[in-house]
Write a protein that holds these residues in place. Structure first.
Motif, PDB file in Angstrom:
ATOM      1  N   LYS A 107       0.840  -1.201   0.000  1.00  0.00           N
ATOM      2  CA  LYS A 107       0.000   0.000   0.000  1.00  0.00           C
ATOM      3  C   LYS A 107       0.880   1.258   0.000  1.00  0.00           C
ATOM      4  CE  LYS A 107      -4.069   2.187   1.191  1.00  0.00           C
ATOM      5  NZ  LYS A 107      -5.406   2.016   0.666  1.00  0.00           N
ATOM      6  N   THR A 173     -11.228  -5.758  -6.499  1.00  0.00           N
ATOM      7  CA  THR A 173     -12.361  -5.701  -7.423  1.00  0.00           C
ATOM      8  C   THR A 173     -13.218  -6.961  -7.349  1.00  0.00           C
ATOM      9  OG1 THR A 173     -11.142  -6.682  -9.272  1.00  0.00           O
ATOM     10  CG2 THR A 173     -10.978  -4.304  -9.001  1.00  0.00           C
TER      11      THR A 173
ATOM     12  N   GLY B  23      -0.307  10.473  -7.110  1.00  0.00           N
ATOM     13  CA  GLY B  23      -1.497   9.986  -6.434  1.00  0.00           C
ATOM     14  C   GLY B  23      -2.533  11.108  -6.342  1.00  0.00           C
ATOM     15  N   ALA B  25      -4.511  12.243  -3.773  1.00  0.00           N
ATOM     16  CA  ALA B  25      -4.482  13.126  -2.604  1.00  0.00           C
ATOM     17  C   ALA B  25      -3.309  14.109  -2.676  1.00  0.00           C
ATOM     18  CB  ALA B  25      -4.406  12.309  -1.316  1.00  0.00           C
ATOM     19  N   LYS B  26      -2.171  13.611  -3.112  1.00  0.00           N
ATOM     20  CA  LYS B  26      -0.961  14.436  -3.093  1.00  0.00           C
ATOM     21  C   LYS B  26      -0.881  15.394  -4.282  1.00  0.00           C
ATOM     22  CE  LYS B  26       2.321  14.042   0.151  1.00  0.00           C
ATOM     23  NZ  LYS B  26       3.221  15.087   0.639  1.00  0.00           N
ATOM     24  N   THR B 106      -5.293   0.935 -11.336  1.00  0.00           N
ATOM     25  CA  THR B 106      -4.861   0.218 -10.139  1.00  0.00           C
ATOM     26  C   THR B 106      -4.302   1.187  -9.097  1.00  0.00           C
ATOM     27  OG1 THR B 106      -2.761  -0.237 -11.239  1.00  0.00           O
ATOM     28  CG2 THR B 106      -4.416  -1.955 -11.298  1.00  0.00           C
ATOM     29  N   LYS B 107      -3.629   2.216  -9.585  1.00  0.00           N
ATOM     30  CA  LYS B 107      -3.098   3.223  -8.655  1.00  0.00           C
ATOM     31  C   LYS B 107      -4.240   3.860  -7.860  1.00  0.00           C
ATOM     32  CE  LYS B 107       0.211   6.431  -7.533  1.00  0.00           C
ATOM     33  NZ  LYS B 107       1.621   6.277  -7.186  1.00  0.00           N
ATOM     34  N   LEU B 109      -7.234   2.666  -7.539  1.00  0.00           N
ATOM     35  CA  LEU B 109      -7.915   1.612  -6.775  1.00  0.00           C
ATOM     36  C   LEU B 109      -7.226   1.409  -5.433  1.00  0.00           C
ATOM     37  CD1 LEU B 109     -10.136  -0.600  -6.981  1.00  0.00           C
ATOM     38  CD2 LEU B 109      -8.349  -2.156  -7.744  1.00  0.00           C
ATOM     39  N   ASN B 110      -5.911   1.346  -5.460  1.00  0.00           N
ATOM     40  CA  ASN B 110      -5.145   1.151  -4.237  1.00  0.00           C
ATOM     41  C   ASN B 110      -5.309   2.316  -3.281  1.00  0.00           C
ATOM     42  OD1 ASN B 110      -3.224  -1.116  -3.550  1.00  0.00           O
ATOM     43  ND2 ASN B 110      -2.949  -0.986  -5.759  1.00  0.00           N
ATOM     44  N   GLU B 111      -5.340   3.511  -3.843  1.00  0.00           N
ATOM     45  CA  GLU B 111      -5.365   4.697  -2.987  1.00  0.00           C
ATOM     46  C   GLU B 111      -6.752   4.975  -2.423  1.00  0.00           C
ATOM     47  OE1 GLU B 111      -3.822   8.231  -4.768  1.00  0.00           O
ATOM     48  OE2 GLU B 111      -4.527   9.509  -3.134  1.00  0.00           O
ATOM     49  N   SER B 113      -9.889   3.206  -2.882  1.00  0.00           N
ATOM     50  CA  SER B 113     -10.501   2.018  -2.293  1.00  0.00           C
ATOM     51  C   SER B 113     -11.784   2.308  -1.528  1.00  0.00           C
ATOM     52  CB  SER B 113      -9.478   1.366  -1.368  1.00  0.00           C
ATOM     53  OG  SER B 113      -9.541  -0.022  -1.487  1.00  0.00           O
ATOM     54  N   ASP B 114     -11.686   2.365  -0.217  1.00  0.00           N
ATOM     55  CA  ASP B 114     -12.882   2.451   0.621  1.00  0.00           C
ATOM     56  C   ASP B 114     -13.514   3.827   0.685  1.00  0.00           C
ATOM     57  OD1 ASP B 114     -13.123  -0.165   1.687  1.00  0.00           O
ATOM     58  OD2 ASP B 114     -11.237   0.199   2.709  1.00  0.00           O
ATOM     59  N   GLN B 115     -12.728   4.830   0.393  1.00  0.00           N
ATOM     60  CA  GLN B 115     -13.165   6.178   0.734  1.00  0.00           C
ATOM     61  C   GLN B 115     -14.186   6.771  -0.217  1.00  0.00           C
ATOM     62  OE1 GLN B 115      -9.446   8.452   1.575  1.00  0.00           O
ATOM     63  NE2 GLN B 115      -8.522   6.479   1.133  1.00  0.00           N
ATOM     64  N   SER B 124     -13.634  -0.585 -10.709  1.00  0.00           N
ATOM     65  CA  SER B 124     -13.928  -2.015 -10.775  1.00  0.00           C
ATOM     66  C   SER B 124     -14.580  -2.381 -12.097  1.00  0.00           C
ATOM     67  CB  SER B 124     -14.846  -2.414  -9.618  1.00  0.00           C
ATOM     68  OG  SER B 124     -14.165  -2.341  -8.395  1.00  0.00           O
TER      69      SER B 124
END
Lengths: 193, 193
Positions: A107, A173, B23, B25-26, B106-107, B109-111, B113-115, B124
DNA sequence: TCTCTTCTTGAATGTTCGTTCAAGATACGC
DNA sequence: GCGTATCTTGAACGAACATTCAAGAAGAGA
């Protein structure tokens, strides 16, 4: 003298969780305060700053994972069976936990990557250690005659690790047990074939 | 009437790059201003906000990647050869570009994700489309008698995608051509076996 | 050329961020 | 039980952030 009141390991595991769920950038000091129960001042006193907390959390993660890994190979079963159990555990983690329960290392690797070469190096080193440990297990399996001598343990370790990375991303996914188990099954079969 | 002065596709590709490297956020609005050449006001006028820009960039990325994918299968070569070429291209991307040249999907997706469940869903869906497209190619390969009828195309597509995810993550720690090519080679072999 | 409409500009806004620090609390040595 | 060294607390800080908006610039139609 007076010793600190908080349990460092507990704090670091809480911080780990926070970082894993929201990512480093999105995890604010307020989130960390809530997660760890520590006030900003204490965090800065103990870990210098937010980045220092991440570094400490990464180190704790490394220790935890190393212990976990070794536990999988502490028994007397054939090494390949232990490897399969380890892989099954990765799959189980992907399914059970809240969807964002990824590996802190990957991560952070995905998120920070270019922006902080020191952290990048630490993560790479950690993952290389895991790769090395896996390679040793494959060597062990060869000595147990469970794996052909022709096989390149280093390559197998890399392929195994690649599979785990892929599984974790795929789980984001497709968090379906059946699909992930099938993928893990094939990965294992391809490695032992 | 007066039409907008900027090239939307160009702007979105610049934004894509910015998001991929730092990313979501950054990447600050200032970064996006520098990358796209658009002033904040224009960005907000065209895309509502930063999140809207990401959504638009994701859509552009989808279109670009879809076009790229179809180009790999537009020739008259055997489908499996095209698949191998596609895979080799993934490896080449991992090596050549600045180390952070991951896949935007994927980048993100990883970052995220849940938020943000909406973005999570979009990503997805996009990845599922790619999986579906891959499955069709495996079906095609079966009809070309290049692949056993026994094989499950859907499973192969998932395994292939898992491998690509894994390769990309692996490349972050091992950006060496030889190693990545060897991994891709085995992945291809295991799928065709 | 003049006017209207639309787009562009970038300074200003309020918010949230990581970080600091001085005051208060607490355990230890004597 | 006192003094002191150390830890804890949380309000306060400047910086950086996403976002807004009013003024300026410029193409389109007459």
């Amino acid at each position: 003298m007076r010793s600190a009141e908080f349990d460092k390991e507990k704090v670091l595991r809480s911080a780990m969780n926070a970082f894993m769920h929201k990512g480093y950038a999105k995890t604010s000091m307020q989130d960390l305060k809530k997660a760890t129960g520590l006030h900003p001042g204490s965090i800065y006193c103990a870990f210098e700053n937010k980045r220092g907390l991440l570094l400490a959390a990464l180190e704790q993660y490394r220790l935890d994972r190393k212990a976990e890994f070794e536990q999988y190979f502490s028994g007397t079963q054939p090494t390949l069976d232990n490897l399969k159990a380890y892989l099954d555990n990765v799959v189980a983690e992907c399914i059970s936990c809240d969807s964002a329960q990824a590996c802190l290392l990957t991560k952070a690797l995905n998120e920070i990557s270019d922006q902080d070469t020191e952290i990048q190096q630490i993560i790479s080193d950690n993952l290389s250690m895991l790769q090395q440990a896996l390679a040793e297990k494959f060597e062990l399996a060869k000595s147990e005659k469970a794996l052909s001598e022709q096989k390149d343990s280093d390559h197998l370790a890399r392929y195994f690790l690649m599979g785990i990375y892929g599984l974790r991303t795929f789980a984001h996914t497709h968090p379906e047990a059946k699909v992930l188990e099938q993928l893990a099954e094939q990965l294992y079969a391809d490695i032992c074939a």
